[in-house]
Scaffold this active site. Structure first.
Site, PDB file in Angstrom:
ATOM      1  NE  ARG A  22      13.520  -6.315  -4.567  1.00  0.00           N
ATOM      2  CZ  ARG A  22      13.785  -6.262  -5.835  1.00  0.00           C
ATOM      3  NH1 ARG A  22      13.344  -7.136  -6.753  1.00  0.00           N
ATOM      4  NH2 ARG A  22      14.491  -5.078  -6.188  1.00  0.00           N
ATOM      5  NE  ARG A  31       3.821  -1.500   3.437  1.00  0.00           N
ATOM      6  CZ  ARG A  31       4.145  -1.367   2.192  1.00  0.00           C
ATOM      7  NH1 ARG A  31       5.278  -2.071   1.722  1.00  0.00           N
ATOM      8  NH2 ARG A  31       3.684  -0.154   1.382  1.00  0.00           N
ATOM      9  CG  ASP A  41      13.695   1.235   0.131  1.00  0.00           C
ATOM     10  OD1 ASP A  41      14.407   2.168  -0.348  1.00  0.00           O
ATOM     11  OD2 ASP A  41      13.000   0.404  -0.720  1.00  0.00           O
TER      12      ASP A  41
END
Length: 355
Positions: free
Chosen positions: A38, A51, A87
């Protein structure tokens, strides 16, 4: 072909002699390589900016956006490897599973898999289903040059748990009920997911990924005997499917101290270790012939520079006798982590381990 073999036609030669890939192959390194799970994400203000207003799954399907997000921590922290921004449910979405990632909740599946008839939802994954992945990786490898790109996927058990539970769970009661009560259905479910996962990793490797990591985020919920019987065969199938490419294969789970040996047995070249088990003890559990990855507690980064250095030194000392070591956190970067603390951590590990 093993991760110790010469680079195959699929492996980018520019990255072959990088510190990260050398450590994965248990070869001498100029310094201990560092990357963070991450590392691209909510801890970075530049990530939040690009984003803004874009749903998670949509952001995973825009090659230019994926490229920018993946590169952000490489630019900022000077880590030794990038990890592809995606993801674990992306391949499930790509084959038509009705799911969404809900903010503050996680992946939610509209029609959970609870019966044999429900398996029909799981068709094969083709490269065309994830053409945006191929495009993004080609853009990334052109930008990264000698910095390796790690591809990744969710492991069959963790994907199965989401599909059977219908979303995140603390108890995994529906998944475990299927595993114990209908072992044939469970085995067929994991076998199909192994094929989908292997296809997703093959796409990433063939597009230019230099290594792959299989995340079995929820495997720590299992007893060793259940893991060996009901999970290990599917994970091994995934690793076997990509063995011929010669790229390092990393296996990581959370709370898997009791499973470390089995996770290595599944076929990984590198076993990821969370913060609960010191690396020297993890090496004893895993056995020879594997590199280890880890394992600073992510919360240490909130304790101030001196505490970070002290705890990092403990990790490095514990790793001193390992055949190969990739420095990482014991889990992902927490969203409220100060990015500067990560940058300083990379610098410190590089300085302390320079050969």
């Amino acid at each position: 072909m093993s991760a110790n073999a010469s680079p195959s036609g699929h492996q980018p030669t520019a990255t072959y002699d990088s510190a990260f890939l050398k450590a994965c192959r248990r070869e001498p390194v100029p310094h201990t390589p560092v990357w963070f799970m991450r590392q691209a994400g909510r801890s970075l203000p530049e990530y939040l900016k690009v984003r803004e207003g874009i749903p998670m799954l949509e952001s995973c399907m825009r090659p230019e956006l994926v490229t920018e997000i993946t590169l952000q921590p490489v630019r900022r922290h000077h880590v030794d490897a990038a990890i592809y921004f995606s993801d674990i449910v992306v391949p499930l979405k790509a084959i038509g599973i009705d799911l969404d990632i809900k903010p503050g909740v996680g992946p939610v599946v509209e029609r959970p898999i609870r019966s044999r008839a429900d398996l029909a939802q799981l068709r094969d994954l083709t490269p065309e289903d994830v053409s945006y992945v191929t495009e993004a990786i080609k853009l990334l490898t052109a930008e990264l040059g000698g910095t390796p790109l790690i591809g990744f996927a969710g492991a069959p058990f963790t994907l199965a748990s989401y599909l059977v539970e219908g979303g995140p769970s603390r108890t995994y009661e529906n998944a475990k009920a299927m595993m114990y009560g209908d072992p044939e259905l469970w085995a067929d479910l994991l076998d199909r997911l192994a094929e989908i996962t292997a296809a997703f990793l093959r796409v990433q490797i063939e597009a230019g990924a230099s290594a792959v990591q299989l995340f079995d985020s929820w495997a720590g919920a299992l007893a060793p005997a259940d893991y060996r019987r009901s999970v290990l065969p599917a994970s091994a199938k995934v690793f076997d499917a990509v063995a011929g490419y010669g790229v390092p294969r990393i296996h990581f789970g959370v709370g898997t101290g009791e499973l470390l040996g089995l996770m290595g047995e599944a076929g990984a070249d590198v076993v990821g270790v969370d913060w609960r088990v010191p690396l020297d003890e993890a090496a004893r559990r895993v056995g020879p012939g594997k590199a280890l990855q880890g394992n600073l507690d992510p919360t240490v980064l909130f304790a101030g520079p001196e505490a970070v250095r002290t705890k990092t030194r403990e990790v490095l000392d514990s790793a001193a006798g390992l055949e190969g070591h990739v420095f990482n956190l014991g889990h992902g970067v927490l969203p409220s982590t100060d990015p500067d603390a990560l940058t300083r951590l990379v610098e410190y590990v590089h300085e302390q381990t320079a050969r």
